[in-house]
Design an enzyme around this catalytic site. Structure first.
Site, PDB file in Angstrom:
ATOM      1  N   SER A  64     -10.667  -0.484   2.208  1.00 60.52           N
ATOM      2  CA  SER A  64     -11.372   0.684   2.759  1.00 60.52           C
ATOM      3  C   SER A  64     -11.955   1.608   1.693  1.00 60.52           C
ATOM      4  O   SER A  64     -12.746   2.498   2.019  1.00 60.52           O
ATOM      5  CB  SER A  64     -10.434   1.503   3.643  1.00 60.52           C
ATOM      6  OG  SER A  64     -10.269   0.848   4.874  1.00 60.52           O
ATOM      7  N   LYS A  67     -15.627   1.917   1.581  1.00 64.40           N
ATOM      8  CA  LYS A  67     -16.410   2.660   2.580  1.00 64.40           C
ATOM      9  C   LYS A  67     -17.276   3.789   1.999  1.00 64.40           C
ATOM     10  O   LYS A  67     -18.462   3.863   2.324  1.00 64.40           O
ATOM     11  CB  LYS A  67     -15.481   3.183   3.673  1.00 64.40           C
ATOM     12  CG  LYS A  67     -14.866   2.057   4.526  1.00 64.40           C
ATOM     13  CD  LYS A  67     -13.738   2.582   5.392  1.00 64.40           C
ATOM     14  CE  LYS A  67     -13.133   1.492   6.280  1.00 64.40           C
ATOM     15  NZ  LYS A  67     -11.973   1.980   7.034  1.00 64.40           N
ATOM     16  N   TYR A 191     -18.853  -7.176   6.413  1.00 59.81           N
ATOM     17  CA  TYR A 191     -17.999  -6.005   6.139  1.00 59.81           C
ATOM     18  C   TYR A 191     -16.679  -6.460   5.506  1.00 59.81           C
ATOM     19  O   TYR A 191     -16.182  -5.843   4.550  1.00 59.81           O
ATOM     20  CB  TYR A 191     -17.756  -5.242   7.444  1.00 59.81           C
ATOM     21  CG  TYR A 191     -16.549  -4.327   7.403  1.00 59.81           C
ATOM     22  CD1 TYR A 191     -16.603  -3.093   6.750  1.00 59.81           C
ATOM     23  CD2 TYR A 191     -15.348  -4.702   8.002  1.00 59.81           C
ATOM     24  CE1 TYR A 191     -15.486  -2.269   6.691  1.00 59.81           C
ATOM     25  CE2 TYR A 191     -14.231  -3.882   7.956  1.00 59.81           C
ATOM     26  CZ  TYR A 191     -14.303  -2.672   7.293  1.00 59.81           C
ATOM     27  OH  TYR A 191     -13.204  -1.861   7.232  1.00 59.81           O
ATOM     28  N   TYR A 243      -8.341   9.849   6.882  1.00 61.72           N
ATOM     29  CA  TYR A 243      -8.171   9.611   8.328  1.00 61.72           C
ATOM     30  C   TYR A 243      -7.446  10.774   9.025  1.00 61.72           C
ATOM     31  O   TYR A 243      -7.815  11.923   8.835  1.00 61.72           O
ATOM     32  CB  TYR A 243      -7.426   8.290   8.582  1.00 61.72           C
ATOM     33  CG  TYR A 243      -7.981   7.106   7.843  1.00 61.72           C
ATOM     34  CD1 TYR A 243      -9.308   6.693   8.045  1.00 61.72           C
ATOM     35  CD2 TYR A 243      -7.218   6.380   6.951  1.00 61.72           C
ATOM     36  CE1 TYR A 243      -9.817   5.591   7.384  1.00 61.72           C
ATOM     37  CE2 TYR A 243      -7.727   5.274   6.288  1.00 61.72           C
ATOM     38  CZ  TYR A 243      -9.017   4.888   6.505  1.00 61.72           C
ATOM     39  OH  TYR A 243      -9.520   3.806   5.852  1.00 61.72           O
ATOM     40  N   VAL A 261      -5.918  -0.605   2.192  1.00 63.32           N
ATOM     41  CA  VAL A 261      -4.636  -1.214   2.570  1.00 63.32           C
ATOM     42  C   VAL A 261      -4.049  -2.138   1.512  1.00 63.32           C
ATOM     43  O   VAL A 261      -2.882  -2.513   1.603  1.00 63.32           O
ATOM     44  CB  VAL A 261      -4.703  -1.983   3.916  1.00 63.32           C
ATOM     45  CG1 VAL A 261      -4.851  -1.052   5.084  1.00 63.32           C
ATOM     46  CG2 VAL A 261      -5.779  -3.025   3.896  1.00 63.32           C
TER      47      VAL A 261
HETATM   48  O1  DON Z   1     -11.025  -3.184   8.141  1.00 63.29           O
HETATM   49  C1  DON Z   1      -9.929  -3.516   7.721  1.00 63.29           C
HETATM   50  O2  DON Z   1      -8.993  -3.689   8.465  1.00 63.29           O
HETATM   51  C2  DON Z   1      -9.669  -3.672   6.216  1.00 63.29           C
HETATM   52  N1  DON Z   1     -10.484  -4.654   5.669  1.00 63.29           N
HETATM   53  C3  DON Z   1      -9.766  -2.398   5.488  1.00 63.29           C
HETATM   54  C4  DON Z   1      -8.827  -1.423   6.065  1.00 63.29           C
HETATM   55  C5  DON Z   1      -8.321  -0.397   5.114  1.00 63.29           C
HETATM   56  O3  DON Z   1      -8.256  -0.570   3.924  1.00 63.29           O
HETATM   57  C6  DON Z   1      -7.795   0.813   5.769  1.00 63.29           C
HETATM   58  N2  DON Z   1      -7.345   1.762   4.805  1.00 63.29           N
HETATM   59  N3  DON Z   1      -6.599   2.496   4.495  1.00 63.29           N
END
Ligand code: DON
Length: 411
Positions: A64, A67, A191, A243, A261
């Site tokens: 993420s 982003k 994505y 968030y 993540v």
């Molecule tokens: O969209 C997703 O689920 C992951 N590729 C990225 C999510 C993510 O890193 C959320 N962050 N804290």
């Protein structure tokens, strides 16, 4: 002289090594295999100097943290109006994978949640771009920000694609509202590939420092972003990067930030610094536990809270060497920027010369500035060099070098 900044970072990292709270993300099978002990930090100043400690060169997937940077690329490619028509800038107050759409427009609330980030990815390059072009745009753009060629971790990507039900559902919903055009599975795959780009904390800190300078990559000197785009990205990170914890984070830590993540985190302070951290165990909100603690320490120790105003703006440091003495002259307010500049000058100065630190034109020395100046002089002396202070305005009272000794004073 060796700069004390890496020593400080080592100390901060070491203090957190035994903290094993949190769990490694397991909703993507490949992420569950990460080494949970990894811990690293990097800090890049707007002058392009990077300081690191711990696992600074270990690669992990950006997730993420992609982003805000993809948002920057979309703003550059499509302009603010087009991007804003598709994705808002309001904090959602919800988890990263919620379907947070505005009631009236059905736009995703912001580009930091998955619904917004998937929409942003689809905007990359131009209306008729292929999936491969959008992926390459994110990879090559992130590479320019980092100053090296980045690559995609195909295993993590495949692993996530096998479990991308929520993101596919979000994308189909966005398509049904007319927010997302085209081939929905291809957008989600693109994505996911963007999220699977491998970075180190060193890369993240340089990428963030490029936002901090207002768009100039501080190592290569290349203008990568318009200043207005950098400002917008930092503002959205401050409002929504964390968030449902964004408000608490901004009040407590005060460093606009974004987590991923895989355990990475990125933070930015305009005109000051970009920060990257890595530690895979996550807290219940999905943010790196030790990463968050590293940010807390930096905010506290280095006065890095965005709203901790100290009235400082002007900094400058320059060095001249004449007759065996290197004179370092500072001006205006001495805080992080001027102090690290001074330390850099000392570090690169002729080690056979004595050092004269001239503060005649300085009107304020912040607490951090004071500690760094005195530590610099202490280390100069440890190197066997003379350390002399000129402070006609008395901006550095009682200049104890921390070991009970004082620099020599001149008029
Ligand atoms: O969209 C997703 O689920 C992951 N590729 C990225 C999510 C993510 O890193 C959320 N962050 N804290």
């Amino acid at each position: 002289m060796r700069s004390p900044v890496p020593d400080y970072l080592e100390e901060v990292v070491d203090a957190l090594r035994e903290d094993r709270r949190g769990e490694v993300a397991d909703y993507v099978p490949e992420l569950a295999a990460a080494d949970p002990e990894r811990l690293g930090i990097a800090l890049t100043t707007t002058q392009g100097r990077t300081y690191v400690a711990g696992d600074a060169d270990v690669e992990f997937t950006i997730q993420s943290i992609s982003k805000p940077f993809a948002y920057a690329a979309a703003l550059m490619d499509r302009g603010t109006r087009t991007v804003l028509d598709a994705v808002g800038v309001e904090p959602s107050g919800e988890a990263f994978n919620e379907l947070s759409l505005e009631q009236d427009t059905r736009r995703p609330k912001n580009p930091m949640i998955n619904a917004g980030a998937i929409t942003v990815h689809a905007l990359l390059v131009g209306e008729d771009a292929s999936s491969a072009e959008r992926v390459e745009r994110s990879r090559s753009f992130f590479s320019r920000l980092a100053g090296r060629e980045l690559r995609i971790d195909e295993e993590v990507c495949a692993s996530e694609l096998g479990a991308a039900h929520r993101n596919l559902a979000l994308a189909h919903m966005l398509h049904s509202y007319g927010i997302l055009d085209g081939d929905v599975p291809a957008v989600v795959e693109g994505y996911t590939r963007q999220c699977s780009i491998l970075v180190t904390v060193r890369d993240l800190s340089v990428m963030a420092a490029t936002l901090a300078t207002g768009g100039i990559q501080p190592v290569t000197g290349e203008r990568v972003l318009d200043a207005g785009v950098a400002r917008r990205v930092m503002a959205v990170m401050a409002a929504a990067g964390m968030y449902d914890g964004a408000g608490d984070w901004l009040v407590r830590v005060g460093i606009p930030a974004k987590s991923g993540v895989a355990g990475g985190m990125v933070g930015v302070l305009p005109d000051l610094v970009g920060i990257g951290t890595f530690s895979p165990r996550l807290d219940p909100q999905g943010n790196s536990h030790r990463g968050g603690r590293l940010f807390e320490r930096l905010s506290e120790d280095m006065g890095m809270h965005l709203f901790a105003a100290d009235g400082s703006r002007l900094d400058a440091a320059r060095a001249t060497t004449v007759d065996g003495t290197t004179t370092v002259t500072l001006e205006g307010v001495v805080q992080l920027t001027a102090a690290t500049e001074m330390l850099d000058l000392l570090e690169t100065s002729d080690p056979t010369t004595d050092v004269l630190l001239d503060l005649e034109k300085v009107h304020t020395v912040t607490d951090l500035g004071r500690r760094m100046l005195l530590e610099g002089l202490r280390r100069v002396r440890l190197d066997g060099r003379g350390a002399v202070l000129r402070d006609p305005r008395g901006v550095l009272p009682a200049p104890d070098l921390g070991d009970g000794s004082f620099p020599d004073l001149v008029e």
